[in-house]
Design an enzyme around this catalytic site. Structure first.
Site, mmCIF file in Angstrom:
data_model
loop_
_atom_site.group_PDB
_atom_site.id
_atom_site.type_symbol
_atom_site.label_atom_id
_atom_site.label_comp_id
_atom_site.label_asym_id
_atom_site.label_seq_id
_atom_site.Cartn_x
_atom_site.Cartn_y
_atom_site.Cartn_z
ATOM 1 N N ASP A 181 98.096 -8.366 -46.916
ATOM 2 C CA ASP A 181 98.374 -8.109 -48.407
ATOM 3 C C ASP A 181 99.530 -9.565 -48.253
ATOM 4 O O ASP A 181 100.722 -9.019 -48.458
ATOM 5 C CB ASP A 181 99.271 -6.840 -48.717
ATOM 6 C CG ASP A 181 99.710 -7.087 -50.292
ATOM 7 O OD1 ASP A 181 99.291 -7.668 -50.905
ATOM 8 O OD2 ASP A 181 100.254 -5.866 -50.187
ATOM 9 N N PHE A 182 99.345 -10.825 -48.145
ATOM 10 C CA PHE A 182 100.335 -11.986 -47.696
ATOM 11 C C PHE A 182 99.385 -12.462 -49.126
ATOM 12 O O PHE A 182 99.467 -12.288 -49.995
ATOM 13 C CB PHE A 182 99.480 -13.054 -46.653
ATOM 14 C CG PHE A 182 99.532 -12.479 -45.455
ATOM 15 C CD1 PHE A 182 100.703 -11.333 -44.951
ATOM 16 C CD2 PHE A 182 99.296 -13.582 -44.918
ATOM 17 C CE1 PHE A 182 100.516 -11.025 -43.457
ATOM 18 C CE2 PHE A 182 99.216 -13.209 -43.585
ATOM 19 C CZ PHE A 182 100.083 -12.462 -42.466
ATOM 20 N N GLU A 183 101.254 -12.625 -49.686
ATOM 21 C CA GLU A 183 101.660 -13.391 -51.091
ATOM 22 C C GLU A 183 102.623 -14.473 -50.295
ATOM 23 O O GLU A 183 103.282 -14.613 -49.781
ATOM 24 C CB GLU A 183 102.601 -11.780 -52.179
ATOM 25 C CG GLU A 183 100.865 -11.269 -52.013
ATOM 26 C CD GLU A 183 102.017 -9.507 -52.381
ATOM 27 O OE1 GLU A 183 102.682 -9.793 -53.642
ATOM 28 O OE2 GLU A 183 101.121 -8.445 -52.840
ATOM 29 N N GLY A 184 103.875 -14.466 -51.798
ATOM 30 C CA GLY A 184 104.862 -15.749 -51.921
ATOM 31 C C GLY A 184 104.304 -17.211 -51.219
ATOM 32 O O GLY A 184 102.700 -17.196 -51.644
#
Length: 614
Positions: free
Chosen positions: A399-402
């Site tokens: 759940d990689f964001e940013g």
């Protein structure tokens, strides 16, 4: 932990991504000047002799419109056929060639395969009048033949092509072939169907020495005879099959598509080679395991049986670039009702005994992970393995964001990424998959910004300064497509995204979920990528991500809109204004942020799923 992000789903990376998005013109590669000794190697490139020299899945010659002469190609994509016309041409090794054609229509493609270096293609989004497409390539040291082609796109109407040329040094015509790839196989049909396999057969093709079987657009098997059985399928799932023929001169165009639906079976489909058996339709929910927020803390043992996959949110890094991931369960000061470690581990085992999957989810809005070095990659693998082993978990959710994933300038080929943070992540996930084997459950929860937005914006610099995160998940999804159990894109916290209908779609109703999911199940063009088309995922690999309640975050839709989206995608009813490119009864299910927020809202989301799928 930052309490501000606890109000709902981790913050959007799209706060500023709104009407500023404008369509980007289709990529046209630069051509190089032909040498004096070069010749046009394409046979019947003006289609003046009908389709002589060409192998087409759907096509004919017409007398109007034409670019020159008296004939041109007209081909109409239908169903899952993109109406490709191709021919194989003899070339010289280590030589440069220029491929050109004049085209008309929407989403018309021109390209070359088998170059021995980087296969190339170019396309136009819209050509109401004749438009020239040109691209160049250099052959490899052992390349003696290449296949050039043109094709359209699903459901966009007829396209036209004329005056196709391939200019460069003439080849020797060696290799034992006729100089032409065989015709596409005819008579493809499905025979015996079980819950996990489909038997196929087709007519022999003159001059063919082998055949390849494609399932939902991906090559899955090669055979020398005229039959094959495709295995590893999910129960009660619809698949589309095609076959090509090949010889020393190359591979034919694909046959017409035959659809078959597997029988119902006990248990799940296992997600193909992605491992981790799941029921035919699954509900995925994130559980706030390291914090509470306004929704309150929910013990793992208290999660209802409706949830088939439970993602523990979140494992987070000790620093952005360390690769060191820690899973710090919610402290008593924030979660007075938190269970002990022993009770938590016992709850994991109880869920697994009931057939559920419990995963560690890495990232979230504040959990930025940038694997900038091989050392960080190795630390990531070892630290994630420690979490999985300590709690006896079934796998991993990314759940990689940013700014965890972004593309370096010039990194525009999703099949061969060069950006270190992406290359290292792919390597780490493949290592974990190999370590734990076929039962390892691997899921991903990117935002639309990182996936479907690659349709219009991909890479950085080249696309007018667009955010380098646009489409940055595409290389990861592509590289792990055979190991991926589920992709549940966050259809929320999103700005408008252009669908395959060339229209922008916004959150708030079924239409957005339908358009975004249709792209994943159909495949879609990728602006700036040399391969152009991101391949379709299997329906059993896809779940639709949405907030559980109005409290959970941007993009909530009412239960009735959820039902409309499911009806359209699985039955092709209730579709509204958006026309899907297929029907996918095997769509895996729904993902929600989060179990906690659904409990807060009296389990409205869970009841919708149970009511629809039983």
């Amino acid at each position: 932990m930052d309490p501000s992000r606890r109000a709902g789903r981790p913050r959007s990376v799209l706060a500023l991504f709104t009407a500023a998005l404008l369509a980007v013109p289709g990529l046209t590669a630069l051509s190089s000047a032909a040498h004096a000794a070069d010749a046009d190697l394409a046979r019947n490139g003006g289609f003046e002799s009908g389709l002589d020299g060409w192998t087409c899945t759907a096509g004919k010659t017409v007398n109007s419109p034409v670019h020159s002469g008296t004939s041109a190609l007209q081909a109409t994509p239908a169903g899952s056929d993109n109406a490709q016309c191709a021919q194989t041409v003899s070339v010289q090794p280590n030589a440069t060639y220029t491929l050109s054609a004049w085209v008309r229509g929407s989403y018309v493609y021109l390209g070359a395969n088998g170059t021995g270096t980087t296969d190339v293609s170019t396309w136009t989004q819209s050509a109401p009048d004749w438009q020239k497409l040109t691209t160049t390539f250099t052959t490899g040291a052992a390349t003696s033949k290449v296949t050039v082609y043109t094709h359209g796109w699903y459901g966009t109407g007829a396209y036209y092509a004329d005056d196709l040329t391939l200019v460069g040094p003439a080849g020797s015509g060696g290799g034992g072939g006729t100089g032409q790839a065989p015709a596409a196989p005819a008579g493809l049909k499905a025979g015996t169907v079980t819950s996990s396999s489909v038997a196929l057969s087709w007519n022999a093709v003159s001059g063919a020495t082998g055949y390849a079987v494609y399932r939902d657009g991906a090559k899955v098997q090669t055979v020398t005879g005229t039959s094959a059985t495709v295995t590893g399928l999910s129960p009660a799932t619809s698949y589309g099959f095609q076959v090509t023929a090949s010889n020393a001169s190359g591979e034919s165009a694909r046959s017409a598509t035959v659809s078959a639906t597997t029988a119902s079976g006990g248990g799940g489909g296992g997600g193909g080679t992605g491992g981790g058996a799941l029921p035919a339709h699954a509900l995925v929910g994130y559980l706030h395991a390291t914090f509470a927020n306004g929704s309150g803390y929910t013990r793992l043992a208290d999660v209802p049986d409706s949830w088939d996959v439970i993602d523990l949110a979140f494992g987070e890094p000790t620093s952005v670039t360390s690769g060191d991931i820690r899973f710090n369960r919610c402290p008593v000061s924030e979660c007075p009702n938190v269970e002990s470690d022993a009770d938590f581990k016992a709850a994991v085992k109880a869920k697994q005994a009931a057939g559920k999957k419990v995963l560690i989810s890495i990232g979230g809005a504040n959990g930025q992970v940038q694997l900038t070095s091989s050392a960080a990659r190795d630390t990531f693998v070892s630290s994630v393995s420690k979490i999985i082993d300590t709690y006896g978990l079934d796998g991993l959710d990314i759940d990689f964001e940013g700014h965890s994933l972004s593309l370096n300038a010039g990194d525009t080929d999703f099949r061969n990424p060069t950006t270190p943070v992406i290359v290292n992540l792919i390597s780490a996930l493949k290592t974990l998959k190999a370590k734990y084997g076929s039962g390892f459950v691997l899921t991903m929860a990117p935002e639309t910004f990182f996936v479907q937005n690659g349709y219009q914006f991909y890479g950085s610099g080249k696309w007018g300064g667009q955010d380098p995160r646009c489409g940055a998940y595409l290389p990861v999804i592509y590289a792990l497509r055979d190991a991926l159990t589920l992709l549940h894109v966050q259809d929320y916290n999103s700005g408008p995204i252009m669908g395959l209908d060339n229209q922008y779609h916004s959150m708030g109703g079924a239409d957005f979920h339908i358009a975004m999911t249709d792209m994943l199940l159909t495949g879609f063009p990728v602006a700036g990528d040399t391969g152009n088309v991101f391949p379709a995922l299997r329906p059993d690999q896809v779940a639709i991500g949405m907030p559980a309640s109005v409290n959970a975050g941007n993009g909530y839709v009412a239960p009735g809109e959820v039902t409309k989206a499911l009806d359209c995608l699985t039955k092709r009813t209730n579709c509204g204004s958006y026309a899907t490119h297929g029907t996918w009864p095997g769509l895996r299910g729904l993902m929600t942020w989060s179990v906690n927020w659904d409990r807060f809202s009296n389990w409205e989301f869970q009841r919708t799923f149970d009511g629809y799928f039983g």
